[in-house]
Design an enzyme around this catalytic site. Structure first.
Site, PDB file in Angstrom:
ATOM      1  N   LYS A 194       0.853  -1.264  -0.022  1.00 41.20           N
ATOM      2  CA  LYS A 194      -0.291   0.300   0.174  1.00 41.20           C
ATOM      3  C   LYS A 194       0.693   1.551  -0.027  1.00 41.20           C
ATOM      4  CE  LYS A 194      -3.227   2.902   2.996  1.00 41.20           C
ATOM      5  NZ  LYS A 194      -4.364   2.491   3.635  1.00 41.20           N
ATOM      6  N   GLU A 204      10.893  -4.737   4.938  1.00 43.82           N
ATOM      7  CA  GLU A 204      10.857  -6.083   4.168  1.00 43.82           C
ATOM      8  C   GLU A 204      10.287  -6.397   2.784  1.00 43.82           C
ATOM      9  OE1 GLU A 204       8.868  -5.212   7.020  1.00 43.82           O
ATOM     10  OE2 GLU A 204       9.082  -6.140   8.660  1.00 43.82           O
ATOM     11  N   GLY A 215      -5.007  -1.522   4.347  1.00 39.55           N
ATOM     12  CA  GLY A 215      -4.099  -2.800   4.661  1.00 39.55           C
ATOM     13  C   GLY A 215      -5.538  -4.523   4.962  1.00 39.55           C
ATOM     14  N   ARG A 216      -4.838  -4.311   6.170  1.00 37.26           N
ATOM     15  CA  ARG A 216      -5.678  -5.849   6.030  1.00 37.26           C
ATOM     16  C   ARG A 216      -7.379  -6.003   5.428  1.00 37.26           C
ATOM     17  NH1 ARG A 216      -4.780  -2.441  10.135  1.00 37.26           N
ATOM     18  NH2 ARG A 216      -6.081  -1.783  12.051  1.00 37.26           N
ATOM     19  N   GLU A 260      -4.709  -6.797  14.779  1.00 37.29           N
ATOM     20  CA  GLU A 260      -4.805  -5.670  14.235  1.00 37.29           C
ATOM     21  C   GLU A 260      -5.514  -4.639  14.354  1.00 37.29           C
ATOM     22  OE1 GLU A 260      -2.482  -4.737  10.349  1.00 37.29           O
ATOM     23  OE2 GLU A 260      -0.666  -4.671  11.299  1.00 37.29           O
ATOM     24  N   HIS A 302      -5.789 -32.808  17.130  1.00 35.06           N
ATOM     25  CA  HIS A 302      -4.079 -34.287  17.332  1.00 35.06           C
ATOM     26  C   HIS A 302      -3.578 -33.297  17.970  1.00 35.06           C
ATOM     27  CE1 HIS A 302      -6.478 -37.591  15.391  1.00 35.06           C
ATOM     28  NE2 HIS A 302      -6.742 -37.050  15.023  1.00 35.06           N
ATOM     29  N   LYS A 322       9.252  -1.297  13.935  1.00 36.17           N
ATOM     30  CA  LYS A 322       9.868  -0.563  12.774  1.00 36.17           C
ATOM     31  C   LYS A 322      11.249   0.887  13.063  1.00 36.17           C
ATOM     32  CE  LYS A 322       5.867  -1.031   9.976  1.00 36.17           C
ATOM     33  NZ  LYS A 322       4.793  -0.466   9.372  1.00 36.17           N
TER      34      LYS A 322
HETATM   35  O1  F6P Z   1       2.987  -2.799   9.913  1.00 32.27           O
HETATM   36  C1  F6P Z   1       1.662  -3.241   9.654  1.00 32.27           C
HETATM   37  C2  F6P Z   1       1.484  -3.069   8.225  1.00 32.27           C
HETATM   38  O2  F6P Z   1       1.048  -1.498   7.878  1.00 32.27           O
HETATM   39  C3  F6P Z   1       0.200  -3.060   7.818  1.00 32.27           C
HETATM   40  O3  F6P Z   1      -1.180  -2.291   8.448  1.00 32.27           O
HETATM   41  C4  F6P Z   1      -0.155  -3.439   6.878  1.00 32.27           C
HETATM   42  O4  F6P Z   1      -0.900  -4.767   5.814  1.00 32.27           O
HETATM   43  C5  F6P Z   1       0.862  -4.434   6.149  1.00 32.27           C
HETATM   44  O5  F6P Z   1       2.050  -2.929   7.018  1.00 32.27           O
HETATM   45  C6  F6P Z   1       2.252  -3.817   4.973  1.00 32.27           C
HETATM   46  O6  F6P Z   1       1.627  -2.904   4.418  1.00 32.27           O
HETATM   47  P1  F6P Z   1       1.958  -2.509   3.058  1.00 32.27           P
HETATM   48  O7  F6P Z   1       1.461  -2.907   2.262  1.00 32.27           O
HETATM   49  O8  F6P Z   1       2.155  -0.653   2.698  1.00 32.27           O
HETATM   50  O9  F6P Z   1       4.122  -2.593   2.627  1.00 32.27           O
END
Ligand code: F6P
Length: 521
Positions: free
Chosen positions: A208, A214, A265-266, A351, A382, A491
């Site tokens: 987003k 990452e 995002g979620r 979240e 199990h 972060k």
């Molecule tokens: O760090 C949490 C978060 O902001 C989530 O809410 C989001 O889904 C995820 O990181 C990834 O964010 P982005 O889509 O901006 O890379």
């Protein structure tokens, strides 16, 4: 002071009194014995999902008080504010309109003024982008040169599409392999790259913000791998799914599909972030996924609160969390394709509602999000079901089952259904054993969600149901379910520690971090 905060309402006091009088000792077995119509009273049909709530510790009085709580905390007004496009994500001053992503295209027969102008414009943009994305998805689907699609993204830019692609495996076009790389751990990307060929791979960089470290690190390494292995046509082999099209372009990706800051995002699987799913199941399948979710939106929006499934589930969550004190909920999908469904729900609920302050920032004296955890049944049986049946904590369980399977292997589905029903029975019925070890207390609550089949439409409805039930409990608790400040501190600190790992400086650090740093150097 906010008088409509849930714990200041008259209904909250009445719920506490009801809990003290009968709720604490409520026995589901006795409730069934006393009421032959209990199953009918405490089940609820909604689009694509039938829910049996009858094995929960609720009665008509509790539900009536919970509905009064919803009324006194202004749930319906809050829901309507979301559907009106108000900036209910107050800490970021953003509207919350993921539901608009699954609204059908504007009806030319409808007078334009029946939609707010900003909403009509947004809906128009949604469908323009959706059409472009689905055209691209079909192009990729039918491009026999592309065999591997790698989604690089994390959190909502990974869990939604990954969960849905796995869930709808039976609908995936053969000849395409979809991979999901989320972790910054190089082992993950490496394990995928070593089986790929530059000329047959499409990378989707899903973020987003297009700043998540990452994802940016994985995307950069993928681009380097592509170039080192002779790849030159970035435009054909990389696409970006983002609200930050400018950053994607600066990164060197010219094929981009955008979305908007009013999509959390979620909550973004319905947007361009859903492209891997659209490639996997095709444009028609993706539209059915959206249509299933839209049907649930309409149910949430218009069904009376007493017969509104997201409302009934969300209020039950409040009852369990704040009165019974249950601090977790286990989810057990009895469909192996739903293997990432528990992980998806973890982000969605924890979240969204893992907050200890209300929307104004004031500390709350009551609990909010439960811990969500689980695995597909029958595997969980199990492993940890021992604890669900005989552990010292009561954990409400939410089962998901599907009536009709999409395989023809004899015997399996009957056995699967027998297991899910038996687990719900065992949790409720219990078993007497004087010796103790074989004693099951029973009266352990479960909810049973039943789908006719696992299809794009029913998955869409199930996920939208979960989104809205999280909305309901969040609204009653008075929190902002749409920000996530709790992920920021880690972060910031990671940036500092990354530098220290490189330069060896441990000044000002706590003893533990300094000690570990020394061992890692
Ligand atoms: O760090 C949490 C978060 O902001 C989530 O809410 C989001 O889904 C995820 O990181 C990834 O964010 P982005 O889509 O901006 O890379």
């Amino acid at each position: 002071m906010n008088p409509s905060r849930c714990d200041r309402t008259p209904a909250w006091g009445s719920l506490q009194a009801a809990f003290d009088a009968t709720g604490r000792t409520f026995d589901v077995r006795q409730a069934f014995a006393a009421d032959p119509a209990r199953f009918e009273t405490f089940s609820q049909a909604a689009p694509h999902v039938f829910a049996d709530l009858s094995k929960n510790r609720i009665d008509a009085e509790t539900e009536a008080l919970l509905l009064a709580l919803a009324q006194q905390t202004g749930l319906a007004a809050h829901r309507d504010a979301m559907f009106a496009g108000d900036a209910i994500n107050n800490t970021e001053q953003r509207a919350v309109m993921h539901w608009l992503l699954r609204s059908p295209p504007p009806d030319p027969a409808m007078p334009a003024q029946s939609l707010h102008i900003h909403m009509a414009e947004a809906l128009h943009e949604v469908h323009t982008t959706l059409d472009a994305m689905l055209t691209f998805a079909e192009k990729v689907r039918t491009d026999t040169h592309i065999t591997d699609i790698v989604n690089i993204g994390i959190g909502g830019s990974d869990l939604g599409p990954q969960m849905a692609v796995l869930a709808l495996d039976e609908f995936v076009l053969s000849g395409k392999r979809l991979h999901f790389v989320s972790n910054v751990d190089g082992h993950e990307l490496n394990a995928v790259l070593r089986n790929l060929k530059v000329e047959s791979t499409l990378f989707l960089v899903a973020s987003k913000t297009f700043t998540t470290i990452e994802t940016m690190t994985n995307a950069q390494s993928a681009k380097t791998w592509f170039e080192v292995n002779g790849g030159t046509d970035i435009a054909r082999h990389f696409a970006a799914l983002t609200t930050n099209v400018a950053a994607a372009k600066a990164f060197g990706i010219s094929t981009t599909f955008g979305f908007w800051d009013w999509v959390g995002g979620r909550y973004s699987v319905w947007s361009a972030i859903g492209l891997p799913l659209a490639i996997a199941i095709g444009a028609q399948g993706f539209k059915q996924f959206l249509a299933g979710a839209h049907a649930m939106d309409e149910h949430f929006r218009s069904a009376p609160l007493a017969h509104n499934l997201p409302v009934r589930l969300g209020l039950l969550d409040v009852w369990y969390r704040n009165f019974h004190g249950f601090s977790s909920r286990s989810v057990a999908p009895y469909h192996s394709a739903l293997k990432r469904y528990p992980a998806y729900l973890q982000q969605l609920e924890m979240e969204s509602n893992g907050k200890r302050v209300d929307a104004t920032g004031a500390a709350l004296p009551y609990g909010t999000s439960p811990v969500i955890w689980g695995e597909p049944g029958t595997n969980g049986q199990h492993a940890y079901f021992q604890m669900l049946h005989q552990g010292s904590d009561v954990v409400p369980v939410e089962l998901v089952a599907v009536k009709t399977p999409l395989h023809a292997l004899p015997g399996h589905h009957t056995l699967l259904l027998a297991n899910v029903l038996a687990q719900a029975q065992a949790l409720m019925q219990g078993q007497v054993d004087e010796g103790g070890h074989k004693h099951f207390t029973g009266n352990r609550p479960s909810t049973f969600l039943l789908l006719d089949e696992l299809s794009p439409a029913s998955l869409g409805a199930l996920i939208a149901l979960q989104e809205h039930r999280v909305f309901v409990s969040g609204a009653v608790w008075g929190i902002n379910s749409f920000d996530q400040w709790g992920v920021e501190l880690g972060k910031v600190l990671a940036k500092d520690v990354e530098l220290r790992l490189k330069n060896g400086n441990d000044s000002g650090l706590d003893g533990s971090t300094a000690g570990l740093l020394a061992r890692l150097r």
